[in-house]
Enzyme design. Structure first.
Site, short mmCIF file in Angstrom:
data_model
loop_
_atom_site.label_atom_id
_atom_site.label_comp_id
_atom_site.label_asym_id
_atom_site.label_seq_id
_atom_site.Cartn_x
_atom_site.Cartn_y
_atom_site.Cartn_z
N ASN A 117 -10.57 -2.55 -6.18
CA ASN A 117 -9.98 -1.68 -6.98
C ASN A 117 -10.61 -1.35 -8.49
OD1 ASN A 117 -6.83 -2.75 -5.84
ND2 ASN A 117 -8.20 -1.17 -4.70
N ASP A 166 0.90 -1.35 -0.17
CA ASP A 166 -0.03 0.04 -0.08
C ASP A 166 0.96 1.21 0.05
OD1 ASP A 166 -2.32 1.47 0.07
OD2 ASP A 166 -2.61 1.11 2.21
#
Ligand code: FPP
Length: 241
Positions: free
Chosen positions: A67, A19
């Site tokens: 996503n 991330d």
């Protein structure tokens, strides 16, 4: 270092939520995709350090089922990046003994990408030095739902009896079928959540949340996370004797 930690084994299977690519790029005044490209480059250094650090299985979260909610530009850019990564890295992965697998639902991915994924899995299927698993269009809940669907078909066709469904049977229907459960799950960028990654498999994993953004995550930071893991005491719900 305690006597226990010096003798504790290294993590055999490490899962990573990579991330912070977007923030890394934005802090440099660059588009988010620039961060994803930098993030993709970071994978090689971490992967190459696995054998000496005693890590046999590395599983990385590249694209989640959530996503797709990102802009069309970012999604398309990531898909192109995955294709280019496979094309560019295939030979080196094969020659360096890495066995690559992909987990996630492939049905929503473009055929050109799925073909490259299949090809890379086949190309590296005899390797055994490090097992790299890349999660693309992966979600833990989606994986359990897909597994349950397949299991239900087996029950319906008589191949499986409901009374035989237990904690040993269900994982055989998960994407991770042949993989051991992760010992350690690392998330970079300071966020402390697992975001639908390996929900079933990480039930007893140790978690390590690191402040560094993924494109800045170095081999040394990886080694430090593994060292912290070795200092922890794993009880799996039992007591130490
Ligand atoms: C999370 O950072 C990262 C992703 C959703 C993509 C991960 C992809 C890579 C590391 C590169 C490509 C991977 C392969 C296998 C070639 P974020 O964008 O959510 O960061 P932010 O929270 O700072 O916005």
């Amino acid at each position: 270092m305690s006597e226990f930690s010096s003798q504790a084994p290294s993590a055999n299977h490490v899962a990573i939520i990579m991330d912070g690519n977007g923030r890394w790029a934005q802090s440099r005044g660059r588009p988010r995709l620039f961060g994803h490209h930098a993030g993709a480059k970071r994978i090689r250094e971490i992967l190459e350090s696995c054998p000496e650090l005693g890590v046999k299985y590395l599983t990385i979260f590249a694209f989640s089922t959530e996503n797709w909610k990102r802009t069309q530009e970012e999604v398309a850019g990531l898909m192109t990046l995955f294709r280019r990564y496979i094309i560019r890295e295939s030979q080196s992965l094969k020659e360096s003994g890495v066995r690559v697998r992909f987990i996630g639902d492939r049905t929503r991915l473009e055929t050109t990408l799925v073909d490259l994924m299949d090809e890379l899995e086949l190309m590296t299927c005899e390797n055994d030095l490090v097992h790299l698993t890349i999660a693309i269009n992966y979600g833990g809940r989606d994986e359990v739902a897909r597994a349950t669907r397949r299991l239900a078909y087996d029950v319906k066709s008589g191949r499986l009896s409901p009374k035989d469904i237990d904690e040993e049977t269900l994982p055989k229907y998960l994407d991770t079928l042949v993989l051991p459960d992760p010992d350690l799950l690392i998330r970079t960028s300071g966020e402390a959540r697992i975001s639908n990654f390996l929900l079933w498999q990480a039930a007893y994993s140790e978690y390590d949340f690191v402040d560094t953004l993924w494109p800045d995550f170095t081999r040394e930071m990886f080694a430090q996370a593994l060292e912290r893991y070795r200092k922890r005491t794993r009880k799996f719900g039992g007591v130490l004797i």
